[in-house]
Design an enzyme around this catalytic site. Sequence first.
Site, PDB file in Angstrom:
ATOM      1  N   LYS A 194       0.623  -1.304  -0.013  1.00 28.50           N
ATOM      2  CA  LYS A 194       0.049   0.040  -0.023  1.00 28.50           C
ATOM      3  C   LYS A 194       0.894   1.396  -0.113  1.00 28.50           C
ATOM      4  O   LYS A 194       1.556   1.557   0.974  1.00 28.50           O
ATOM      5  CB  LYS A 194      -0.933   0.111   1.192  1.00 28.50           C
ATOM      6  CG  LYS A 194      -1.897   1.021   0.974  1.00 28.50           C
ATOM      7  CD  LYS A 194      -2.640   1.596   2.132  1.00 28.50           C
ATOM      8  CE  LYS A 194      -1.882   2.736   2.843  1.00 28.50           C
ATOM      9  NZ  LYS A 194      -1.707   4.033   1.890  1.00 28.50           N
ATOM     10  N   GLU A 270       9.536   0.745  10.647  1.00 26.22           N
ATOM     11  CA  GLU A 270      10.841   1.593  10.365  1.00 26.22           C
ATOM     12  C   GLU A 270      10.094   3.177  10.495  1.00 26.22           C
ATOM     13  O   GLU A 270       9.379   3.230   9.748  1.00 26.22           O
ATOM     14  CB  GLU A 270      11.262   1.476   8.905  1.00 26.22           C
ATOM     15  CG  GLU A 270      11.840   0.174   8.705  1.00 26.22           C
ATOM     16  CD  GLU A 270      13.519   0.274   9.315  1.00 26.22           C
ATOM     17  OE1 GLU A 270      13.962   1.222   9.926  1.00 26.22           O
ATOM     18  OE2 GLU A 270      14.128  -0.949   9.293  1.00 26.22           O
ATOM     19  N   CYS A 304      14.328   9.934   6.129  1.00 28.88           N
ATOM     20  CA  CYS A 304      14.191   9.733   7.294  1.00 28.88           C
ATOM     21  C   CYS A 304      15.336   9.786   8.369  1.00 28.88           C
ATOM     22  O   CYS A 304      15.437  10.017   9.480  1.00 28.88           O
ATOM     23  CB  CYS A 304      13.519   8.313   7.718  1.00 28.88           C
ATOM     24  SG  CYS A 304      14.610   7.099   6.857  1.00 28.88           S
ATOM     25  N   GLU A 401      10.247  15.981  14.852  1.00 29.89           N
ATOM     26  CA  GLU A 401      10.725  15.689  13.483  1.00 29.89           C
ATOM     27  C   GLU A 401       9.958  16.628  12.614  1.00 29.89           C
ATOM     28  O   GLU A 401       8.645  16.581  12.339  1.00 29.89           O
ATOM     29  CB  GLU A 401      10.323  14.287  13.188  1.00 29.89           C
ATOM     30  CG  GLU A 401      10.848  13.764  11.723  1.00 29.89           C
ATOM     31  CD  GLU A 401      10.439  12.581  11.197  1.00 29.89           C
ATOM     32  OE1 GLU A 401       9.162  12.169  11.528  1.00 29.89           O
ATOM     33  OE2 GLU A 401      11.148  11.811  10.614  1.00 29.89           O
TER      34      GLU A 401
END
Length: 497
Positions: A194, A270, A304, A401
């Site tokens: 997905k 992750e 990331c 973040e």
Amino acid sequence: MVEVSILPQVRDFMNRLNGQFINGKTVVSQQDEVITITNPATDEVIAHVATATSGDIDYAVDSAHRAFHGGWANVSPAQRGLLLNRLADLMIAHREELAQIETLTSGKLITLSRAFEVDYAVSFLRYYAGWTTRIEGKTVALSLPSANGEKYTGLTLREPLGVVAGIVPWNFSIMIAVWKFGSALACGCTAVIKPSEVTPLTMLRVAELVIEAGIPPGVLNVVNGPGQQVGHALTTHPKIAKVTFTGGMETGAIIGTAALQSGFKRVTLELGGKNAAGFLPDVSPEKTVEGIIEAGFLNSGQVCASAERYYVHRSLINNVAEQLGKRLATLTPGDPMDDESRFGPLANRSHFNKVIGYFTRARDQNLTFIHGGGAFDLPGCYIQPTAVLARSENDELMRQEVFGPVASLLAYDSVDELVTLMNDSPYGLAASLWTNNLSQALRLIPRVEAGTVWVNMHNYIDPAMPFGGTKGSGIGREFGSAFIDHFTEIKSVIMRY
Ligand code: NAD
């Protein structure tokens, strides 16, 4: 300017109504719930993708389940490797087409789409292909006493888990999907991917190439739609054996919980990072500035592993800030479809608004902007490359973040303080240490809480090096041989004779 012409096959692909790719074919079941894709560099609507119905999701998982027990189970490990390598060849043959679809959808510079979404993705695929014939069990010497002279032999088998759901974010929509389905298929699993609802297109084209490569229908399927519906339905589907997810920390907690609660599915997470880069005082201000650019501004910071927290010795920080401001002024915005552009837009409007929100609050808190702190006066989602001087480790920009081109600098006085500050985060994905003193670096590496520590570099990932987070940055490792443990189950066999 070297503007790239859009290939006719890219136009055709974007102009048709796409949806899902299931059991070897495009499926568009409903046309009323459609994702509208906007080019983040121009704000123009460029494509539409129908979202998956619950029937589509069942069809995709059932097809993958049948292929797991049928078509794929009958393919030998060596043949699996060959087929994955054939897919890699086809991705290279369609390099420009895939890169253009990705750039038009995500605003990624065309040079980065070619390098990461095709060339790096292919390197990962070939790496996984190389493992298919090396997935082994063991024979085991058994220890319990035998009462009547009988003997025992023990052995372990490594068996593929079954159907894997791969849930993927928008920042590298092919490469991260390859991390998921490349590992799954190499181990003998089948997959339903997905993609993110903001970048649903490129994997549909890759899935067509999977069939062209000769991989049986149903082995790789793609379903599109919002995470809370389509992603959730996959995560909790009874025929899914494992969920491998890359994305934000909060989503990871929801998915991890749902996967465990719906039949103890295996999970790899992750998640995000608030990665730190620590510059020791022996590094010159010039090298520090280049290090910050390398660590924080690739793909406009939407990586990331990018650093967002920078620790610079108090004696150097003003000099570094001054030079960094001048260097960031050279990062001028460019059209992602121009071969010479070096700084592109953010990937979508909602992310753009989120980053602007961080700037507004940082201004309200009187943080000092070294450079940037706003949007470029252009159509599209162009954010200025930005650096701020933080006041303390508790500033929002030192904790949350951002996932954008924003560097926050904080001064430190001693090496012990540097380590404490670098570890002061709920995240632990990656970190970098910058020094000319090798023994200093080697002493510090074990003290840094992160899944990856780079020395004098940042953002380098390689298929052979395990990658993943400590603390809130996730569970499990991708790449290296570590992936085999996460896509297979050990079966113990004991025989008496
Ligand atoms: P996100 O968490 O919002 O979404 C990621 C994916 O999860 C999307 O496909 C989304 O549709 C799906 N999703 C959302 N809610 C769901 C639910 N309840 N159930 C199932 N699926 C759901 O992340 P994003 O905004 O797409 O990507 C940015 C984030 O990804 C950042 O935090 C970044 O750090 C992280 N990221 C991590 C890595 C890594 O390797 N650690 C790599 C790239 C990005």
